[in-house]
Design an enzyme around this catalytic site. Structure first.
Site, PDB file in Angstrom:
ATOM      1  N   HIS A 159       0.803  -1.234   0.000  1.00  0.00           N
ATOM      2  CA  HIS A 159       0.000   0.000   0.000  1.00  0.00           C
ATOM      3  C   HIS A 159       0.834   1.282   0.000  1.00  0.00           C
ATOM      4  O   HIS A 159       0.288   2.370  -0.153  1.00  0.00           O
ATOM      5  CB  HIS A 159      -0.941   0.025   1.208  1.00  0.00           C
ATOM      6  CG  HIS A 159      -2.028  -1.000   1.141  1.00  0.00           C
ATOM      7  ND1 HIS A 159      -2.917  -1.069   0.090  1.00  0.00           N
ATOM      8  CD2 HIS A 159      -2.362  -2.019   1.975  1.00  0.00           C
ATOM      9  CE1 HIS A 159      -3.755  -2.081   0.289  1.00  0.00           C
ATOM     10  NE2 HIS A 159      -3.431  -2.680   1.420  1.00  0.00           N
ATOM     11  N   ASP A 195      -3.074 -10.135  -3.111  1.00  0.00           N
ATOM     12  CA  ASP A 195      -3.677  -9.781  -1.825  1.00  0.00           C
ATOM     13  C   ASP A 195      -5.141  -9.390  -2.092  1.00  0.00           C
ATOM     14  O   ASP A 195      -5.490  -8.956  -3.183  1.00  0.00           O
ATOM     15  CB  ASP A 195      -2.913  -8.601  -1.205  1.00  0.00           C
ATOM     16  CG  ASP A 195      -3.386  -8.248   0.193  1.00  0.00           C
ATOM     17  OD1 ASP A 195      -2.780  -8.743   1.159  1.00  0.00           O
ATOM     18  OD2 ASP A 195      -4.375  -7.478   0.323  1.00  0.00           O
ATOM     19  N   HIS A 197      -6.652  -6.856  -1.058  1.00  0.00           N
ATOM     20  CA  HIS A 197      -6.755  -5.403  -1.281  1.00  0.00           C
ATOM     21  C   HIS A 197      -5.920  -4.958  -2.474  1.00  0.00           C
ATOM     22  O   HIS A 197      -4.866  -5.532  -2.746  1.00  0.00           O
ATOM     23  CB  HIS A 197      -6.267  -4.652  -0.036  1.00  0.00           C
ATOM     24  CG  HIS A 197      -6.995  -5.007   1.217  1.00  0.00           C
ATOM     25  ND1 HIS A 197      -6.560  -5.998   2.070  1.00  0.00           N
ATOM     26  CD2 HIS A 197      -8.135  -4.510   1.759  1.00  0.00           C
ATOM     27  CE1 HIS A 197      -7.401  -6.096   3.101  1.00  0.00           C
ATOM     28  NE2 HIS A 197      -8.360  -5.210   2.931  1.00  0.00           N
ATOM     29  N   ASP A 284      -5.638 -12.805   2.749  1.00  0.00           N
ATOM     30  CA  ASP A 284      -6.898 -12.240   3.244  1.00  0.00           C
ATOM     31  C   ASP A 284      -8.030 -12.489   2.243  1.00  0.00           C
ATOM     32  O   ASP A 284      -9.155 -12.031   2.451  1.00  0.00           O
ATOM     33  CB  ASP A 284      -6.763 -10.751   3.598  1.00  0.00           C
ATOM     34  CG  ASP A 284      -5.856  -9.970   2.681  1.00  0.00           C
ATOM     35  OD1 ASP A 284      -5.438 -10.502   1.634  1.00  0.00           O
ATOM     36  OD2 ASP A 284      -5.568  -8.792   2.992  1.00  0.00           O
TER      37      ASP A 284
HETATM   38  C1  OKP Z   1      -3.520  -4.357   4.414  1.00  0.00           C
HETATM   39  B1  OKP Z   1      -3.196  -5.471   3.438  1.00  0.00           B
HETATM   40  C2  OKP Z   1     -11.232  -1.033   9.130  1.00  0.00           C
HETATM   41  C3  OKP Z   1     -10.656  -1.870   8.033  1.00  0.00           C
HETATM   42  C4  OKP Z   1      -9.231  -1.500   7.769  1.00  0.00           C
HETATM   43  C5  OKP Z   1      -7.348  -1.909   6.415  1.00  0.00           C
HETATM   44  C6  OKP Z   1      -6.862  -2.924   5.487  1.00  0.00           C
HETATM   45  C7  OKP Z   1      -5.377  -2.917   5.317  1.00  0.00           C
HETATM   46  C8  OKP Z   1      -4.977  -4.131   4.543  1.00  0.00           C
HETATM   47  N1  OKP Z   1     -11.920  -1.761  10.121  1.00  0.00           N
HETATM   48  N2  OKP Z   1      -8.730  -2.145   6.663  1.00  0.00           N
HETATM   49  O1  OKP Z   1      -3.504  -5.220   2.096  1.00  0.00           O
HETATM   50  O2  OKP Z   1      -3.681  -6.761   3.791  1.00  0.00           O
HETATM   51 ZN    ZN Z   2      -4.816  -7.106   2.162  1.00  0.00          ZN
END
Ligand code: OKP
Ligand code: ZN
Length: 339
Positions: A159, A195, A197, A284
Protein backbone atom coordinates in the site's frame (compact mmCIF):
# COMPACT_ATOMS: atom_id res chain seq x y z
CA UNK A 1 18.51 -37.65 -4.67
CA UNK A 2 18.11 -35.43 -1.63
CA UNK A 3 14.87 -33.50 -1.46
CA UNK A 4 15.23 -29.87 -2.43
CA UNK A 5 14.08 -27.32 0.14
CA UNK A 6 12.58 -23.98 -0.85
CA UNK A 7 14.45 -21.10 0.82
CA UNK A 8 12.29 -19.03 3.18
CA UNK A 9 13.85 -15.79 4.42
CA UNK A 10 12.79 -14.02 7.59
CA UNK A 11 14.03 -11.39 10.05
CA UNK A 12 13.53 -11.59 13.84
CA UNK A 13 12.84 -7.83 14.02
CA UNK A 14 9.45 -8.59 12.39
CA UNK A 15 8.40 -9.91 15.79
CA UNK A 16 9.24 -6.55 17.42
CA UNK A 17 6.68 -4.69 15.33
CA UNK A 18 3.78 -4.57 17.73
CA UNK A 19 1.08 -2.02 16.93
CA UNK A 20 -1.67 -2.21 19.53
CA UNK A 21 -4.47 -0.16 18.05
CA UNK A 22 -6.33 0.35 14.84
CA UNK A 23 -8.49 3.46 14.85
CA UNK A 24 -11.57 2.84 12.72
CA UNK A 25 -15.16 4.01 12.71
CA UNK A 26 -14.50 6.09 15.78
CA UNK A 27 -13.26 3.11 17.76
CA UNK A 28 -9.92 2.03 19.09
CA UNK A 29 -9.71 -1.62 17.99
CA UNK A 30 -7.00 -4.27 18.36
CA UNK A 31 -4.51 -4.05 15.48
CA UNK A 32 -4.84 -7.19 13.34
CA UNK A 33 -1.48 -6.85 11.59
CA UNK A 34 -0.08 -8.35 14.79
CA UNK A 35 3.25 -9.92 15.73
CA UNK A 36 1.27 -13.15 16.12
CA UNK A 37 1.11 -13.32 12.31
CA UNK A 38 4.88 -13.63 12.18
CA UNK A 39 4.86 -16.53 14.65
CA UNK A 40 1.99 -18.29 12.87
CA UNK A 41 3.95 -18.21 9.62
CA UNK A 42 7.32 -19.11 11.15
CA UNK A 43 5.85 -22.10 12.99
CA UNK A 44 4.03 -23.37 9.93
CA UNK A 45 7.17 -22.98 7.79
CA UNK A 46 9.25 -24.94 10.27
CA UNK A 47 6.66 -27.70 10.57
CA UNK A 48 6.12 -27.96 6.82
CA UNK A 49 9.30 -29.91 6.10
CA UNK A 50 9.52 -28.30 2.66
CA UNK A 51 11.35 -25.05 3.34
CA UNK A 52 14.74 -24.08 4.63
CA UNK A 53 14.31 -21.01 6.88
CA UNK A 54 17.18 -18.54 6.74
CA UNK A 55 17.69 -15.15 8.32
CA UNK A 56 17.87 -12.27 5.84
CA UNK A 57 21.26 -10.60 5.70
CA UNK A 58 21.29 -8.06 2.90
CA UNK A 59 21.00 -4.35 3.64
CA UNK A 60 18.17 -2.93 1.51
CA UNK A 61 19.03 0.77 2.02
CA UNK A 62 20.24 1.41 -1.56
CA UNK A 63 16.99 0.15 -3.05
CA UNK A 64 14.77 1.73 -0.40
CA UNK A 65 16.22 5.11 -1.43
CA UNK A 66 15.71 4.33 -5.13
CA UNK A 67 12.01 3.59 -4.64
CA UNK A 68 10.86 6.09 -2.02
CA UNK A 69 11.08 9.90 -1.93
CA UNK A 70 13.85 11.23 0.29
CA UNK A 71 11.48 13.56 2.16
CA UNK A 72 9.16 10.64 2.93
CA UNK A 73 12.01 8.49 4.25
CA UNK A 74 13.25 11.39 6.36
CA UNK A 75 9.77 11.83 7.81
CA UNK A 76 9.42 8.13 8.59
CA UNK A 77 12.86 7.83 10.18
CA UNK A 78 12.67 11.05 12.18
CA UNK A 79 9.12 10.49 13.38
CA UNK A 80 9.92 6.94 14.39
CA UNK A 81 13.01 8.04 16.29
CA UNK A 82 11.06 10.82 18.00
CA UNK A 83 8.38 8.45 19.30
CA UNK A 84 8.53 7.45 22.93
CA UNK A 85 8.14 3.84 24.08
CA UNK A 86 4.54 2.72 23.58
CA UNK A 87 3.51 5.79 21.56
CA UNK A 88 1.59 5.21 18.32
CA UNK A 89 1.70 8.20 15.99
CA UNK A 90 -1.20 8.51 13.54
CA UNK A 91 -2.63 11.46 11.57
CA UNK A 92 -5.12 13.66 13.33
CA UNK A 93 -5.83 16.16 10.56
CA UNK A 94 -6.46 15.76 6.82
CA UNK A 95 -5.00 18.09 4.22
CA UNK A 96 -7.72 20.47 3.03
CA UNK A 97 -5.48 22.55 0.78
CA UNK A 98 -3.64 21.83 -2.48
CA UNK A 99 -0.27 22.58 -0.96
CA UNK A 100 1.93 20.00 0.71
CA UNK A 101 4.38 22.49 2.15
CA UNK A 102 4.12 22.19 5.89
CA UNK A 103 6.68 22.41 8.66
CA UNK A 104 4.57 21.40 11.60
CA UNK A 105 4.95 17.80 12.76
CA UNK A 106 1.22 17.15 13.20
CA UNK A 107 0.55 18.58 9.73
CA UNK A 108 3.23 16.33 8.22
CA UNK A 109 1.33 13.27 9.42
CA UNK A 110 -1.48 14.21 7.05
CA UNK A 111 0.94 14.59 4.14
CA UNK A 112 2.86 11.35 4.56
CA UNK A 113 0.09 8.97 5.65
CA UNK A 114 -3.33 8.31 4.09
CA UNK A 115 -5.18 6.47 6.85
CA UNK A 116 -5.47 5.82 10.58
CA UNK A 117 -4.40 2.17 10.39
CA UNK A 118 -0.66 2.73 10.13
CA UNK A 119 0.87 3.91 13.39
CA UNK A 120 4.51 4.97 13.63
CA UNK A 121 6.25 3.68 16.76
CA UNK A 122 9.75 4.06 18.13
CA UNK A 123 11.05 1.01 16.23
CA UNK A 124 8.96 1.37 13.06
CA UNK A 125 11.78 2.58 10.82
CA UNK A 126 14.12 -0.26 11.77
CA UNK A 127 11.47 -2.98 11.50
CA UNK A 128 10.31 -1.68 8.12
CA UNK A 129 13.94 -1.71 6.90
CA UNK A 130 14.31 -5.27 8.19
CA UNK A 131 11.20 -6.32 6.26
CA UNK A 132 12.62 -4.71 3.09
CA UNK A 133 15.86 -6.57 3.77
CA UNK A 134 13.93 -9.87 3.77
CA UNK A 135 12.47 -8.95 0.36
CA UNK A 136 15.82 -7.95 -1.13
CA UNK A 137 17.59 -11.01 0.27
CA UNK A 138 14.95 -13.12 -1.47
CA UNK A 139 15.40 -11.19 -4.71
CA UNK A 140 19.19 -11.48 -4.92
CA UNK A 141 19.08 -15.20 -4.16
CA UNK A 142 16.67 -15.92 -7.00
CA UNK A 143 18.27 -17.85 -9.87
CA UNK A 144 17.75 -20.71 -12.31
CA UNK A 145 19.01 -23.03 -9.58
CA UNK A 146 16.84 -21.39 -6.92
CA UNK A 147 13.67 -20.61 -8.89
CA UNK A 148 11.24 -20.25 -5.97
CA UNK A 149 11.87 -18.25 -2.82
CA UNK A 150 9.49 -17.22 -0.06
CA UNK A 151 10.16 -14.02 1.91
CA UNK A 152 8.35 -13.45 5.21
CA UNK A 153 7.99 -9.70 4.85
CA UNK A 154 6.32 -8.19 7.91
CA UNK A 155 5.21 -5.43 8.06
CA UNK A 156 3.73 -5.78 4.57
CA UNK A 157 4.35 -3.22 1.84
CA UNK A 158 2.02 -3.05 -1.14
CA UNK A 159 0.00 0.00 0.00
CA UNK A 160 2.96 2.40 0.32
CA UNK A 161 3.25 5.00 -2.45
CA UNK A 162 6.53 6.69 -3.41
CA UNK A 163 6.03 9.26 -0.69
CA UNK A 164 3.09 8.15 1.45
CA UNK A 165 2.35 5.25 3.76
CA UNK A 166 -0.89 3.53 4.66
CA UNK A 167 -2.67 0.18 4.90
CA UNK A 168 -0.40 -1.01 7.72
CA UNK A 169 2.60 -0.70 5.34
CA UNK A 170 5.68 1.54 5.65
CA UNK A 171 8.08 0.55 2.86
CA UNK A 172 7.05 -1.04 -0.43
CA UNK A 173 8.85 -4.38 -0.21
CA UNK A 174 7.71 -5.66 -3.63
CA UNK A 175 8.93 -2.50 -5.38
CA UNK A 176 12.21 -2.48 -3.46
CA UNK A 177 12.85 -6.14 -4.36
CA UNK A 178 11.94 -5.42 -7.99
CA UNK A 179 14.47 -2.60 -8.13
CA UNK A 180 17.12 -4.92 -6.69
CA UNK A 181 16.39 -7.45 -9.47
CA UNK A 182 16.59 -4.78 -12.17
CA UNK A 183 19.89 -3.52 -10.78
CA UNK A 184 21.18 -7.08 -10.82
CA UNK A 185 20.68 -7.05 -14.58
CA UNK A 186 17.21 -8.51 -14.94
CA UNK A 187 15.60 -6.66 -17.88
CA UNK A 188 11.89 -7.14 -17.24
CA UNK A 189 10.05 -7.99 -14.04
CA UNK A 190 6.37 -8.71 -13.51
CA UNK A 191 4.62 -8.14 -10.20
CA UNK A 192 1.49 -10.18 -9.54
CA UNK A 193 -0.44 -8.87 -6.53
CA UNK A 194 -2.96 -11.39 -5.18
CA UNK A 195 -3.68 -9.78 -1.83
CA UNK A 196 -7.40 -9.17 -1.21
CA UNK A 197 -6.75 -5.40 -1.28
CA UNK A 198 -5.60 -3.40 -4.27
CA UNK A 199 -1.84 -2.81 -4.21
CA UNK A 200 -2.20 0.91 -4.72
CA UNK A 201 1.36 1.65 -3.65
CA UNK A 202 3.00 -0.71 -6.11
CA UNK A 203 0.74 0.63 -8.87
CA UNK A 204 1.74 4.21 -8.01
CA UNK A 205 5.47 3.45 -7.98
CA UNK A 206 5.60 1.81 -11.42
CA UNK A 207 2.75 3.70 -13.11
CA UNK A 208 5.04 5.54 -15.57
CA UNK A 209 7.46 2.68 -16.19
CA UNK A 210 7.64 -0.01 -18.88
CA UNK A 211 10.35 -2.15 -17.29
CA UNK A 212 7.89 -3.54 -14.75
CA UNK A 213 4.46 -5.01 -15.49
CA UNK A 214 2.10 -4.73 -12.52
CA UNK A 215 -0.95 -6.99 -12.41
CA UNK A 216 -3.40 -6.77 -9.54
CA UNK A 217 -6.30 -9.07 -8.59
CA UNK A 218 -8.35 -7.67 -5.72
CA UNK A 219 -11.69 -6.69 -4.25
CA UNK A 220 -13.43 -3.92 -6.18
CA UNK A 221 -12.37 -0.57 -4.68
CA UNK A 222 -15.95 0.57 -5.08
CA UNK A 223 -16.68 -1.26 -1.81
CA UNK A 224 -13.25 -1.98 -0.37
CA UNK A 225 -10.11 -0.32 1.01
CA UNK A 226 -8.04 1.45 -0.38
CA UNK A 227 -11.09 2.88 -2.25
CA UNK A 228 -9.31 5.43 -4.49
CA UNK A 229 -7.60 3.09 -6.95
CA UNK A 230 -7.80 -0.39 -8.40
CA UNK A 231 -10.15 0.31 -11.27
CA UNK A 232 -9.89 -1.52 -14.62
CA UNK A 233 -9.35 1.80 -16.38
CA UNK A 234 -6.01 2.38 -14.64
CA UNK A 235 -3.59 1.02 -17.24
CA UNK A 236 -0.47 3.13 -16.69
CA UNK A 237 0.69 6.51 -17.97
CA UNK A 238 3.11 7.79 -20.62
CA UNK A 239 5.56 5.06 -21.55
CA UNK A 240 4.03 3.04 -18.73
CA UNK A 241 0.72 2.84 -20.61
CA UNK A 242 -0.32 -0.80 -20.91
CA UNK A 243 2.04 -1.90 -18.12
CA UNK A 244 -0.51 -1.75 -15.31
CA UNK A 245 -3.48 -4.08 -15.13
CA UNK A 246 -6.29 -4.29 -12.59
CA UNK A 247 -8.79 -7.09 -12.07
CA UNK A 248 -11.33 -5.92 -9.48
CA UNK A 249 -13.61 -8.71 -8.25
CA UNK A 250 -16.96 -8.70 -6.44
CA UNK A 251 -17.67 -9.68 -2.85
CA UNK A 252 -18.05 -13.42 -2.40
CA UNK A 253 -15.60 -14.41 -5.16
CA UNK A 254 -15.11 -18.21 -5.09
CA UNK A 255 -12.15 -20.49 -5.83
CA UNK A 256 -13.37 -21.16 -9.39
CA UNK A 257 -14.08 -17.52 -10.20
CA UNK A 258 -10.67 -16.57 -8.85
CA UNK A 259 -8.94 -19.23 -10.99
CA UNK A 260 -10.41 -17.82 -14.15
CA UNK A 261 -9.09 -14.37 -13.47
CA UNK A 262 -5.71 -15.68 -12.34
CA UNK A 263 -5.53 -17.63 -15.60
CA UNK A 264 -6.13 -14.44 -17.59
CA UNK A 265 -3.53 -12.51 -15.60
CA UNK A 266 -0.97 -15.26 -16.10
CA UNK A 267 -1.52 -15.12 -19.86
CA UNK A 268 -0.89 -11.39 -19.79
CA UNK A 269 2.25 -11.86 -17.70
CA UNK A 270 3.45 -14.64 -19.99
CA UNK A 271 3.07 -12.49 -23.11
CA UNK A 272 5.14 -9.72 -21.47
CA UNK A 273 7.95 -12.30 -21.26
CA UNK A 274 9.43 -11.22 -17.92
CA UNK A 275 12.58 -12.87 -16.62
CA UNK A 276 11.21 -13.03 -13.06
CA UNK A 277 7.91 -12.62 -11.26
CA UNK A 278 7.35 -11.19 -7.81
CA UNK A 279 4.14 -12.31 -6.13
CA UNK A 280 2.67 -9.98 -3.53
CA UNK A 281 0.88 -12.78 -1.72
CA UNK A 282 -1.92 -11.91 0.66
CA UNK A 283 -4.08 -14.57 2.26
CA UNK A 284 -6.90 -12.24 3.24
CA UNK A 285 -8.77 -13.76 0.28
CA UNK A 286 -9.41 -16.68 2.69
CA UNK A 287 -13.11 -17.26 3.34
CA UNK A 288 -13.09 -16.35 7.02
CA UNK A 289 -10.70 -13.39 6.93
CA UNK A 290 -11.94 -10.51 9.10
CA UNK A 291 -10.79 -7.95 6.48
CA UNK A 292 -11.74 -10.10 3.51
CA UNK A 293 -14.85 -10.89 1.51
CA UNK A 294 -13.76 -13.66 -0.86
CA UNK A 295 -14.26 -17.40 -0.34
CA UNK A 296 -10.89 -18.99 -1.04
CA UNK A 297 -9.89 -22.14 0.84
CA UNK A 298 -6.62 -23.56 2.16
CA UNK A 299 -6.36 -26.32 -0.47
CA UNK A 300 -6.97 -23.83 -3.18
CA UNK A 301 -3.87 -21.81 -2.36
CA UNK A 302 -1.85 -24.82 -3.42
CA UNK A 303 -3.62 -24.83 -6.75
CA UNK A 304 -2.95 -21.09 -7.17
CA UNK A 305 0.72 -21.78 -6.52
CA UNK A 306 0.67 -24.51 -9.16
CA UNK A 307 -0.94 -22.18 -11.68
CA UNK A 308 1.70 -19.50 -11.09
CA UNK A 309 4.46 -22.10 -11.30
CA UNK A 310 3.35 -22.81 -14.86
CA UNK A 311 4.95 -19.50 -15.91
CA UNK A 312 8.23 -21.37 -15.49
CA UNK A 313 10.25 -18.32 -14.46
CA UNK A 314 12.03 -17.55 -11.18
CA UNK A 315 9.39 -16.52 -8.65
CA UNK A 316 9.79 -14.53 -5.45
CA UNK A 317 6.84 -14.82 -3.07
CA UNK A 318 6.48 -11.87 -0.71
CA UNK A 319 4.15 -11.89 2.26
CA UNK A 320 1.42 -9.24 2.31
CA UNK A 321 -1.88 -9.65 4.24
CA UNK A 322 -3.86 -12.49 5.83
CA UNK A 323 -5.42 -12.08 9.26
CA UNK A 324 -6.78 -15.42 10.44
CA UNK A 325 -5.26 -18.06 12.73
CA UNK A 326 -4.90 -20.22 9.59
CA UNK A 327 -2.42 -17.84 7.98
CA UNK A 328 0.58 -20.16 8.41
CA UNK A 329 -1.28 -23.13 6.96
CA UNK A 330 -2.39 -21.07 3.96
CA UNK A 331 1.13 -19.81 3.28
CA UNK A 332 2.49 -23.37 3.36
CA UNK A 333 -0.29 -24.63 1.10
CA UNK A 334 0.59 -21.92 -1.44
CA UNK A 335 4.31 -22.75 -1.31
CA UNK A 336 3.48 -26.45 -1.82
CA UNK A 337 2.00 -25.52 -5.18
CA UNK A 338 5.54 -24.68 -6.32
CA UNK A 339 6.96 -28.11 -5.42
C1 OKP B 1 -3.52 -4.36 4.41
B1 OKP B 1 -3.20 -5.47 3.44
C2 OKP B 1 -11.23 -1.03 9.13
C3 OKP B 1 -10.66 -1.87 8.03
C4 OKP B 1 -9.23 -1.50 7.77
C5 OKP B 1 -7.35 -1.91 6.42
C6 OKP B 1 -6.86 -2.92 5.49
C7 OKP B 1 -5.38 -2.92 5.32
C8 OKP B 1 -4.98 -4.13 4.54
N1 OKP B 1 -11.92 -1.76 10.12
N2 OKP B 1 -8.73 -2.14 6.66
O1 OKP B 1 -3.50 -5.22 2.10
O2 OKP B 1 -3.68 -6.76 3.79
ZN1 ZN C 1 -4.82 -7.11 2.16
Amino acid sequence: MAEKFIPAFYHPLSAEHNPKFEFSSGDKNPHLESRERYFLIMNALKESGIVNTQMAGIDATTWIYKIHALKYLKYLEETSKSAVEGQEIIPETFNYSKSNHVKNNIAKRAIYCFDTYTPIMNNTFVVACASASVAVTGAVNLSEKEPVIYALTRPPGHHVLKDRMGGMCYLNNASIATQALLDKGVKKVAILDIDYHHGNGTQDIFYDRNDVLVVNIHSDPEFEFPYFSGNKKEIGRGKGKGFNMNFPLPKGTTNEEYDNVLGKSLEIIDSYKPECVIVSAGFDTYYSDPFGGFKLTTDHYRQLGQQIKSLRIPTLILQEGGYTQFLGRNVVSFIKGFK
